[in-house]
Design an enzyme around this catalytic site. Sequence first.
Site, PDB file in Angstrom:
ATOM      1  N   GLY A 104       7.734  10.280  -1.154  1.00 35.91           N
ATOM      2  CA  GLY A 104       6.478  10.137  -0.401  1.00 35.91           C
ATOM      3  C   GLY A 104       6.712   9.405   0.913  1.00 35.91           C
ATOM      4  O   GLY A 104       7.590   8.564   0.998  1.00 35.91           O
ATOM      5  N   GLY A 114      12.645   5.937  -2.206  1.00 35.53           N
ATOM      6  CA  GLY A 114      12.340   5.121  -3.376  1.00 35.53           C
ATOM      7  C   GLY A 114      13.331   5.363  -4.504  1.00 35.53           C
ATOM      8  O   GLY A 114      14.458   5.838  -4.274  1.00 35.53           O
ATOM      9  N   GLY A 149      13.616   7.582  -6.940  1.00 35.54           N
ATOM     10  CA  GLY A 149      14.108   8.960  -7.114  1.00 35.54           C
ATOM     11  C   GLY A 149      15.168   9.288  -6.081  1.00 35.54           C
ATOM     12  O   GLY A 149      16.242   9.833  -6.402  1.00 35.54           O
ATOM     13  N   ASP A 161       4.529   0.935  -2.909  1.00 36.24           N
ATOM     14  CA  ASP A 161       4.213   0.352  -4.224  1.00 36.24           C
ATOM     15  C   ASP A 161       4.883  -1.010  -4.442  1.00 36.24           C
ATOM     16  O   ASP A 161       4.481  -1.744  -5.341  1.00 36.24           O
ATOM     17  CB  ASP A 161       4.664   1.299  -5.348  1.00 36.24           C
ATOM     18  N   ARG A 175     -24.943  -3.839  -5.486  1.00 36.69           N
ATOM     19  CA  ARG A 175     -24.186  -2.852  -6.275  1.00 36.69           C
ATOM     20  C   ARG A 175     -22.877  -3.404  -6.823  1.00 36.69           C
ATOM     21  O   ARG A 175     -22.363  -4.411  -6.339  1.00 36.69           O
ATOM     22  CB  ARG A 175     -23.806  -1.658  -5.375  1.00 36.69           C
ATOM     23  N   GLY A 217      -0.162   2.530  -6.165  1.00 36.84           N
ATOM     24  CA  GLY A 217       0.815   1.549  -6.666  1.00 36.84           C
ATOM     25  C   GLY A 217       1.577   2.007  -7.894  1.00 36.84           C
ATOM     26  O   GLY A 217       2.422   1.286  -8.398  1.00 36.84           O
ATOM     27  N   ARG A 245     -20.712   2.322  -7.600  1.00 38.61           N
ATOM     28  CA  ARG A 245     -20.150   3.347  -6.720  1.00 38.61           C
ATOM     29  C   ARG A 245     -18.628   3.226  -6.711  1.00 38.61           C
ATOM     30  O   ARG A 245     -18.080   2.139  -6.802  1.00 38.61           O
ATOM     31  CB  ARG A 245     -20.660   3.185  -5.284  1.00 38.61           C
ATOM     32  N   ARG A 291      -0.954   5.324   2.898  1.00 36.86           N
ATOM     33  CA  ARG A 291       0.426   5.686   3.239  1.00 36.86           C
ATOM     34  C   ARG A 291       0.593   6.012   4.718  1.00 36.86           C
ATOM     35  O   ARG A 291       1.724   6.232   5.176  1.00 36.86           O
ATOM     36  CB  ARG A 291       0.851   6.893   2.404  1.00 36.86           C
TER      37      ARG A 291
END
Length: 365
Positions: free
Chosen positions: A13, A119, A121, A144, A179, A187, A283, A292
């Site tokens: 990512g 990361g 991987g 993360d 609310r 993460g 909500r 990201r």
Amino acid sequence: MSKKKLLVATGGGDCPGLNAVIRGIVKRASAETDWEVWGSMEAFNGIMHEPLRLKRLDDAAVAGIHVRGGTIIQTTNKGNPMKYPERQADGSTRETNRIPWLAGRMKELGFEAVVNIGGDGSQAISQALFEAGMPVVGVPKTIDNDLGSTDFTFGFQTAVQTASDAFDRLVTTADSHHRVMIMEVMGRDAGWIALYTAISGGAEVCLIPEIPYDINIVADRIRERYDDGRGFVNIVVAEGAFAKEGSVTAGKGEEGRHAVRLGGVAYTLSQQLRDAGIEADIRETVLGHVQRGGTPVAYDRVLASVFGVQAFEAVLNGNFGTLIVLKENKFTTVPIPEALSEYNYVKPGGDLVKAAKGLGISFGD
Ligand code: F6P
């Protein structure tokens, strides 16, 4: 004299700070007259497929990119060379280990070394390439902050800043409408983004994967806030959080990606709170990929730039099979397998969680 060639790839990512690492590598390399830097587009896909997709990374190509999100050499989480999906004659797909081929192809193309930014991987791929004889240096990346071998991964502080800004905007609506506002952050299996955002924003509740929550305790904390007249609640929930008796909220994973795709716990929690008798309006906001993107904050630019410079210096020093890290505030390297063996979880009894509790934040435990 022909120059030595370094290959750079970004995998998995994307993450704010990737471009700052690339720029750090290239700027440091240009101080050496005998090196040139190339980027493989979309991780190693730039080499796996013909025609090759390689980008020359010189000073002009990286000018000013440290402030830009994303990666100028693009990325992918598909086509992992360790489990490369190959189409068979009967139309089915079989996963093949293309690492030996890839290492050989890189050498054939004249690359002396590789810097792989990614990361866990991607770093498993770095290690496999290293074992196949390719000199590799890894740079850890992820919003993360879940890699145990480094104090921080770059991108994390930017994700926290984005989440905190969003949180502040939700507080005013919570207040105006009395609310319960739930904000879900990313993460994966680590609650770092949620924890930092909850402390920074002043949340009443923070739910993280490391502390499975009791919904009745969360509901009690909400009632307290209505009973004492303040009448609104802001909750940060990490995408990997789950109730004591429950499981993570997830969909099916995708090819080349984690087995599950997290997301949607904000809605699960909302329903659980209604079932537990909360009558206030609730909500949900799922922050998603805005965490990201965008310009990296100064901390991440600095971390990423130093990682880039140090990665090139590790190449110069022949310090291969290692990951560049920040450990106890010192820049150093660790062997990749050691880095991969340590996952960085939030410690439920650690200082940060204790301090958050001291600030009145409930973890539902
Ligand atoms: O690892 C970074 C991360 O953003 C996680 O926080 C999140 O679960 C995952 O990647 C999302 O992945 P994708 O972009 O494939 O949906």
